[in-house]
Design a protein around this motif. Sequence first.
Motif, PDB file in Angstrom:
ATOM      1  N   GLY A 454      62.231  51.821  48.769  1.00 15.75           N
ATOM      2  CA  GLY A 454      60.793  51.817  49.392  1.00 15.75           C
ATOM      3  C   GLY A 454      59.731  51.550  48.021  1.00 15.75           C
ATOM      4  O   GLY A 454      58.686  51.432  48.120  1.00 15.75           O
ATOM      5  N   GLU A 455      60.384  50.940  47.029  1.00 19.15           N
ATOM      6  CA  GLU A 455      59.454  50.657  45.845  1.00 19.15           C
ATOM      7  C   GLU A 455      59.010  49.593  45.478  1.00 19.15           C
ATOM      8  O   GLU A 455      59.115  48.764  46.661  1.00 19.15           O
ATOM      9  N   GLU A 456      57.669  48.621  45.344  1.00 15.23           N
ATOM     10  CA  GLU A 456      56.972  48.304  45.303  1.00 15.23           C
ATOM     11  C   GLU A 456      58.062  46.523  45.151  1.00 15.23           C
ATOM     12  O   GLU A 456      58.800  46.538  43.787  1.00 15.23           O
ATOM     13  N   THR A 457      57.636  45.384  45.727  1.00 22.69           N
ATOM     14  CA  THR A 457      58.390  44.122  44.862  1.00 22.69           C
ATOM     15  C   THR A 457      57.678  43.237  44.531  1.00 22.69           C
ATOM     16  O   THR A 457      56.280  43.367  45.296  1.00 22.69           O
ATOM     17  N   ASP A 458      57.969  42.923  43.647  1.00 23.54           N
ATOM     18  CA  ASP A 458      57.035  41.449  43.240  1.00 23.54           C
ATOM     19  C   ASP A 458      57.499  40.451  43.830  1.00 23.54           C
ATOM     20  O   ASP A 458      58.124  40.311  44.741  1.00 23.54           O
ATOM     21  N   ASP A 459      56.427  39.293  43.618  1.00 29.63           N
ATOM     22  CA  ASP A 459      55.853  38.405  44.416  1.00 29.63           C
ATOM     23  C   ASP A 459      56.973  37.121  44.207  1.00 29.63           C
ATOM     24  O   ASP A 459      57.572  36.638  45.299  1.00 29.63           O
ATOM     25  N   LEU A 460      57.124  37.460  42.897  1.00 30.46           N
ATOM     26  CA  LEU A 460      58.774  36.102  42.400  1.00 30.46           C
ATOM     27  C   LEU A 460      59.866  36.831  43.344  1.00 30.46           C
ATOM     28  O   LEU A 460      61.089  35.614  43.873  1.00 30.46           O
ATOM     29  N   ALA A 461      60.161  38.104  43.782  1.00 28.87           N
ATOM     30  CA  ALA A 461      61.435  38.723  43.881  1.00 28.87           C
ATOM     31  C   ALA A 461      61.179  38.240  45.533  1.00 28.87           C
ATOM     32  O   ALA A 461      62.239  37.658  46.178  1.00 28.87           O
ATOM     33  N   LEU A 462      59.998  38.320  45.807  1.00 29.34           N
ATOM     34  CA  LEU A 462      59.439  38.128  47.932  1.00 29.34           C
ATOM     35  C   LEU A 462      59.888  36.629  47.482  1.00 29.34           C
ATOM     36  O   LEU A 462      60.894  36.314  49.340  1.00 29.34           O
ATOM     37  N   LYS A 463      59.393  35.487  47.365  1.00 28.50           N
ATOM     38  CA  LYS A 463      59.601  34.098  46.910  1.00 28.50           C
ATOM     39  C   LYS A 463      61.194  33.508  47.186  1.00 28.50           C
ATOM     40  O   LYS A 463      61.336  33.022  47.619  1.00 28.50           O
ATOM     41  N   ASN A 464      61.839  34.676  46.749  1.00 28.51           N
ATOM     42  CA  ASN A 464      62.833  34.766  47.155  1.00 28.51           C
ATOM     43  C   ASN A 464      64.062  34.377  47.738  1.00 28.51           C
ATOM     44  O   ASN A 464      65.439  34.559  47.698  1.00 28.51           O
ATOM     45  N   GLY A 465      63.298  35.201  48.540  1.00 24.78           N
ATOM     46  CA  GLY A 465      63.858  35.345  50.104  1.00 24.78           C
ATOM     47  C   GLY A 465      63.897  36.739  50.200  1.00 24.78           C
ATOM     48  O   GLY A 465      64.555  37.803  48.948  1.00 24.78           O
ATOM     49  N   ARG A 466      64.100  36.882  51.277  1.00 26.28           N
ATOM     50  CA  ARG A 466      65.028  39.005  51.479  1.00 26.28           C
ATOM     51  C   ARG A 466      65.390  38.908  52.821  1.00 26.28           C
ATOM     52  O   ARG A 466      65.264  38.702  53.308  1.00 26.28           O
ATOM     53  N   PHE A 467      66.499  39.813  52.558  1.00 26.39           N
ATOM     54  CA  PHE A 467      67.854  39.753  53.171  1.00 26.39           C
ATOM     55  C   PHE A 467      67.612  41.540  53.328  1.00 26.39           C
ATOM     56  O   PHE A 467      67.464  42.162  52.420  1.00 26.39           O
ATOM     57  N   GLU A 468      68.004  41.595  54.673  1.00 22.20           N
ATOM     58  CA  GLU A 468      68.761  42.799  55.035  1.00 22.20           C
ATOM     59  C   GLU A 468      70.432  43.218  54.480  1.00 22.20           C
ATOM     60  O   GLU A 468      70.237  44.475  53.262  1.00 22.20           O
ATOM     61  N   THR A 469      71.645  42.034  53.600  1.00 24.46           N
ATOM     62  CA  THR A 469      72.192  43.155  52.852  1.00 24.46           C
ATOM     63  C   THR A 469      72.620  41.743  52.041  1.00 24.46           C
ATOM     64  O   THR A 469      72.169  40.529  52.447  1.00 24.46           O
ATOM     65  N   VAL A 470      73.203  42.419  50.632  1.00 20.96           N
ATOM     66  CA  VAL A 470      73.498  41.734  49.778  1.00 20.96           C
ATOM     67  C   VAL A 470      74.652  40.145  50.427  1.00 20.96           C
ATOM     68  O   VAL A 470      74.323  38.339  50.395  1.00 20.96           O
ATOM     69  N   ASN A 471      75.485  40.539  51.057  1.00 19.78           N
ATOM     70  CA  ASN A 471      76.683  39.743  52.407  1.00 19.78           C
ATOM     71  C   ASN A 471      76.040  38.458  52.603  1.00 19.78           C
ATOM     72  O   ASN A 471      76.052  36.993  52.810  1.00 19.78           O
TER      73      ASN A 471
END
Length: 488
Positions: A454-471
Amino acid sequence: MSHSGSVVALATGKDELYEAHIDTSQVDERRLLRKIDIRVVPWLGLLYFLNFLDRGSIGNAKLYHMETDLGITDKQYLIALTAFFFPYALLEPASNVILRRVRPSMWLSSMMFVWGIVMMCHGFLHSYGGLVTLRVLLGVAEAGLYPGIVFYISCWYKRSELGTRVAAFFTSATIAGAFSGLLAAAISNMNGVAGKPGWSWIFILEGLFTVLCAVASYWVISNFPETAGFLTKEERVFVIRRLRDDMQFSAGGEEFKARYIWQSLRDWKTYLAMGIYMGFDGPLFAFSLFTPTIINEVPTTANLLSVPVYFWSCIVTVIVGFVGDRLGKRGYINLDVPGLVGYIILITSRTPALSYFACFLAASAWVASNVEGSYKRGVTLAMAIGWGNLNGAVSSNVYRAKDAPWYRLGHGIILAYIAIGWLCSAAFMFLLRRENERRDRGERDEVIDSDNSGEETDDLALKNGRFETVNDARREKGDEWSQFRYTL
């Protein structure tokens, strides 16, 4: 929030293990690799041996008066050589996609059978038009074999094992170069048999042997690891698991999606790889087609004199593949200084013996190791190798009869090809290292929801993609996944 620190736990957990219910603890890895080596590599080497032998037959046939018998000029001969390369190069990407969707035993064997028939037809030629037609058909039939074999081998071995195996099968090309001269010299003695000239028998007998081997290939060639009949169930699972541990996440099967092809088309590595293969294949084709002609100035039989040249290149190929895997530094080895030196000698030489010596220097799996996703890897390899092969259309025209005996124009153009390959290899290595450093700094980390509290995510991380799991991230992004590391 990035997923750094939780990757190992998530990626290797029981729920992520391929065929988790299968116990592979009794599998001896070294023994299994020997088993795969014996079953996979030698027959592929034979296929490429015949491919290279058949492709270079026209160069030997020329020495036994094919041009005179067909009544064609040197320019027409060069046009016929050129006609081969366009279908050969342009059809390779499609061929690799088909290979992944169809059984390798069926696709590679059928390809081989057709080109064997076409090669035999060369022995019954009577006109220039027939020669051009058959060269086009041969290009269609042979398209995809080399990138197909490299892709197929990459589906069996870890990245640190790939170079040695590719080198082992590729030595068959250099052996074919040596054997081609000996075989042509022997077959030419059949001149007049059944009313046919010696050069006709070169095509007929070599094509016939290819057809016979193609029929056997339907049973000899194994399919991909997940369905290979010569392995036990435990061994098949073990192979898939070790490949996935080596960041080949598509091992075990991958559903075809059009976006995998677009990933390859958008990837800068694809285009630098095309430059690398351009610098490799241009000289290779020129070398294989014209070695007998280039060294014909030495006062002895040119076909026989070409044998030691190819023998030397065979030794160099094995050493380079072995050292590349041992050191894990294929980029440095790919900087072909001996090739540059060899062609500089050829340009400046006025002594036939010196030109012959330089051919040794000029003869002296990196891309497949740095592309993940079976379809993406197949398309990238095919585009790179296809572009390299297309440049054979240029290099097959650079050794003109009027430039004899020193062929400085031809040697200069081939030297430029080697320089292009050298520059692209250096750029490829530099950019891969820079990308690895960015990933080490966390600049490519994705957002993983299962690891996000639930922590804030930075713009760079969001730009790299959002996924449910590492797999999900590694499956979706392939070699663009933040934890994937390129080999240098």
